[in-house]
Design an enzyme around this catalytic site. Structure first.
Site, PDB file in Angstrom:
ATOM      1  NE  ARG A 251      -7.804  83.500 -77.506  1.00 54.54           N
ATOM      2  CZ  ARG A 251      -6.807  83.843 -78.338  1.00 54.54           C
ATOM      3  NH1 ARG A 251      -5.936  82.937 -78.781  1.00 54.54           N
ATOM      4  NH2 ARG A 251      -6.649  85.090 -78.701  1.00 54.54           N
ATOM      5  CB  CYS A 301     -12.680  88.563 -76.305  1.00 52.33           C
ATOM      6  SG  CYS A 301     -11.881  90.074 -76.849  1.00 52.33           S
ATOM      7  CD  GLU A 380     -11.416  84.124 -76.517  1.00 48.90           C
ATOM      8  OE1 GLU A 380     -11.636  84.667 -77.617  1.00 48.90           O
ATOM      9  OE2 GLU A 380     -10.496  84.481 -75.763  1.00 48.90           O
TER      10      GLU A 380
END
Ligand SMILES: Cc1cc2nc3c(=O)[nH]c(=O)nc-3n(C[C@H](O)[C@H](O)[C@H](O)COP(=O)(O)OP(=O)(O)OC[C@H]3O[C@@H](n4cnc5c(N)ncnc54)[C@H](O)[C@@H]3O)c2cc1C
Length: 392
Positions: A251, A301, A380
């Site tokens: 990410r 998420c 995230e």
């Protein structure tokens, strides 16, 4: 604030810890898709329009309509870019005015502040797709009697290497790209089906799912600097390792730490002919439908999965689930009962400070997981502060 932990099967009755003040998101008179609220102050705020070169720039536009959480006060300056020149105009305006700047794709990985963003938000609508996507197996025939769509016995019509390069605007929906390519028999971006962001957001975040990441199929990224100059990052062909590709991580992308970076404008991907691509994409979508709260407002998420050296070796979702936090609620923010790493905006729980609620819930989850397991969860999603660090 008073928090209560209840299981998903229980009834929820939790204090939101409101401070009795209206948020900026309630007070703007501007309209945006999905934006709500028009408090008394709203009458005093107006969307004023100005010009930055050829780009129409508005003021005080609520951001709630430009992110999947549906949360966010107004952007001080706001515009939509449909061409490269729009992006350059925005960069020049930002530089001349000394403003903070951020590009927003679909806002599916963002949490804006209740007070909004004290800078310039550019919503990216550069959604072109160069050329048609040919079928990877135009001469395919079905196995006699099977009737199955995915039974390929003949190949033909693709390039001799069985690969396809696609150049696409950064505002193009990543989900649609994954669907189009996999339906035509091209493999590499099947995992993109169901990721509700733009190509630019996927490259910037190195989005991934099902063990695959955006960087793997990425050949090059066209972007502009903060000064509006065009640049290109050559990442490498599909499957290659080493070089710039190694600067993409879980990410993360090199753009996240590039001080001179302005905006991604286009990306080129390389796909390979794969008779299983369509079936795989369909399977991924079914899995999402069964395991994720897709009808609720979320940003996917919220926490990264802990690294391999975490003491538990569990995913963030599993840690939160085992900690008994499914259904934990702060005001309008709730840990999803379907997938514990999804924090959702609970329908029916009105709040004048939904972003604050979400941040408080994030802090609560982190604290509980630390106490119970010793793991430090990291976000995230990108939490966008109202003002630059040190200004608040
Ligand atoms: C239901 C749901 C499921 C999801 N599933 C997944 C998943 O499986 N895997 C996954 O990785 N993510 C997932 N996400 C998160 C999100 O969709 C991805 O991170 C996506 O790549 C973000 O794209 P976006 O266009 O919405 O970016 P935004 O949220 O708009 O922006 C995210 C960041 O990228 C930057 N950015 C975006 N576009 C540009 C650009 N053109 N130039 C420069 N910077 C840019 C923004 O400034 C911001 O910092 C999910 C989200 C939801 C709501």
């Amino acid at each position: 604030a008073r928090f209560r932990f209840l299981t998903c099967a229980s009834a929820f009755a939790v204090s939101s810890g409101r401070r009795g003040r209206a948020s900026a998101s309630d007070s703007s008179a501007c309209s945006a898709p999905g934006a709500s609220g028009s408090g008394r102050e709203g009458a005093r705020l107006r969307c004023r329009a100005t010009k930055a070169g050829g780009l129409a720039v508005e003021e005080n536009v609520p951001l709630a309509g430009y992110c999947s959480f549906g949360i966010g006060g107004p952007a001080r300056y706001f515009a939509k870019a449909r061409t490269l020149e729009d992006v350059r105009d925005a960069c020049r305006f930002v530089r001349a005015e000394g403003l903070r700047f951020m590009v927003v794709g679909k806002g599916s990985n963002l949490l804006f502040d209740d007070r909004g963003f004290d800078g310039f938000v550019l919503v990216n609508e550069l959604s072109f797709l160069d050329g048609d996507i040919p079928q990877a197996f135009p001469n395919r025939a079905k196995t006699k009697g099977s009737g199955g769509d995915d039974d390929v016995v003949g190949r033909g019509g693709t390039s001799s290497e069985g690969t396809l390069r696609v150049r696409v605007g950064s505002g193009y929906p990543f989900n649609t790209l994954g669907q189009l390519l996999s339906s035509a028999g091209w493999g590499g971006l099947e995992f993109a089906t169901g990721i509700p962001g733009t190509v630019g957001g996927a490259v910037f975040m190195n989005a991934g799912a099902n063990g695959r990441e955006t960087k793997e199929s990425l050949v090059s990224v066209e972007y502009v600097t903060k000064g509006g100059e065009s640049r290109e990052l050559h990442v490498g062909g599909g499957g290659e390792e080493g070089g710039p590709k190694t600067r993409f991580g879980y990410r993360t992308s090199p753009f996240q730490s590039d001080e001179d970076f302005g905006a991604i404008v286009a990306a080129t991907f390389e796909l390979r002919a794969d008779p299983e691509a369509k079936a795989r994409a369909r399977q991924y979508m079914q899995r999402r439908g069964a395991s994720q709260p897709l009808k609720e407002k979320s940003a996917g998420c919220v926490f990264r999965n802990p690294s391999g050296c975490s003491p538990t070796n569990l995913s963030a979702g599993a840690l939160i689930d085992r900690a008994g936090l499914k259904g934990a609620t702060v005001g309008s923010a709730q840990v999803s009962c379907v997938h514990a790493n999804y924090l959702v905006v609970a329908s029916g729980n009105e709040s004048s400070r939904p972003s604050r609620d979400m941040k408080d819930l994030i802090a609560l989850v982190k604290k509980e997981i630390k106490q119970q397991t010793g793991v430090d969860l990291q976000e995230e999603i990108r939490i966008v502060p109202f003002q630059a660090e040190g200004m608040e």
